[in-house]
Write a protein that holds these residues in place. Structure first.
Motif: not given
Ligand SMILES: Cc1cc2nc3c(=O)[nH]c(=O)nc-3n(C[C@H](O)[C@H](O)[C@H](O)COP(=O)(O)O)c2cc1C
Length: 186
Positions: A83-90
């Motif tokens: 998933p994208i978390y805050f624009g990046r990967f987790t």
């Protein structure tokens, strides 16, 4: 052929998990063997910068990633999903990505072996699939630097705030299935 999927989401049966399961179905339908591994494990740590990999050509840290690196060694293709978390990967995915340093020799050439394909699957809440192109490109660039070869183009699932709601999106399920199918042919 052997195709494996790495789930970088903490949610089992979340959107990434569902899409990777579909991709595995696509690969299995072509006769490939498959396996899914979960990166959200307590016993996975980040790169320790110990330099041990530079003497044996493989990460020397023994933890939950040891089995996953063995699976990568045996696989023809790897699909990494986050998933994208805050624009990046987790963060779970980032731990894994850093530990791929183990596949770089002292001269930064790759010890991964030729012909190993990768593909990427991302999910996000945003409706615009182009919002995080920089993140996707950075992941692709790193994987290719490590020695993976580009497989089917990255899949981005948009508008997916809740766990597993991708099950209602037939197009995304089909796209994920096709990634597995295509990798099984390469
Ligand atoms: C901590 C956190 C940060 C997130 N940041 C973003 C974001 O920056 N952009 C976005 O579009 N979605 C963001 N999301 C939403 C997830 O990317 C989205 O719900 C995704 O489909 C979850 O996949 P999963 O079900 O496999 O966990 C965030 C979710 C969480 C929990």
């Amino acid at each position: 052929m052997k195709v494996i999927g790495l789930v970088g989401s903490p949610r089992k049966n979340g959107n990434i998990d569902v899409l990777l399961q579909k991709a595995m179905e696509g690969a299995e339908a072509q006769g490939s063997t498959t396996a899914i591994y979960y990166l959200n494990e307590d016993n996975i740590c980040g790169c320790q910068a110990c330099g041990g990999c530079k003497t044996i050509g493989r990460c020397v840290v023994e933890d939950g990633l040891s089995e996953i690196f063995s699976a990568i060694d045996a696989a023809d293709s790897v699909i990494i999903g986050s998933p994208i978390y805050f624009g990046r990967f987790t963060a779970q995915t980032a731990l894994f990505m850093d530990r791929l340093f183990g596949y770089l020799k002292p001269d930064f050439s790759s010890s991964l072996g030729k012909g190993k394909k990768y593909s990427l699957i991302f999910t996000q809440n945003q409706s615009d699939s182009g919002t995080y192109t920089n993140t996707i490109n950075a992941a692709a660039q790193q994987l290719e630097f490590i020695g993976f070869e580009s497989g089917p183009k990255p899949l981005v699932g948009t508008g997916l705030p809740n766990a597993g709601m991708v099950r209602d999106n037939k197009q995304l399920l089909q796209d994920a299935y096709n990634i597995g199918k295509e990798l099984a042919h390469q």
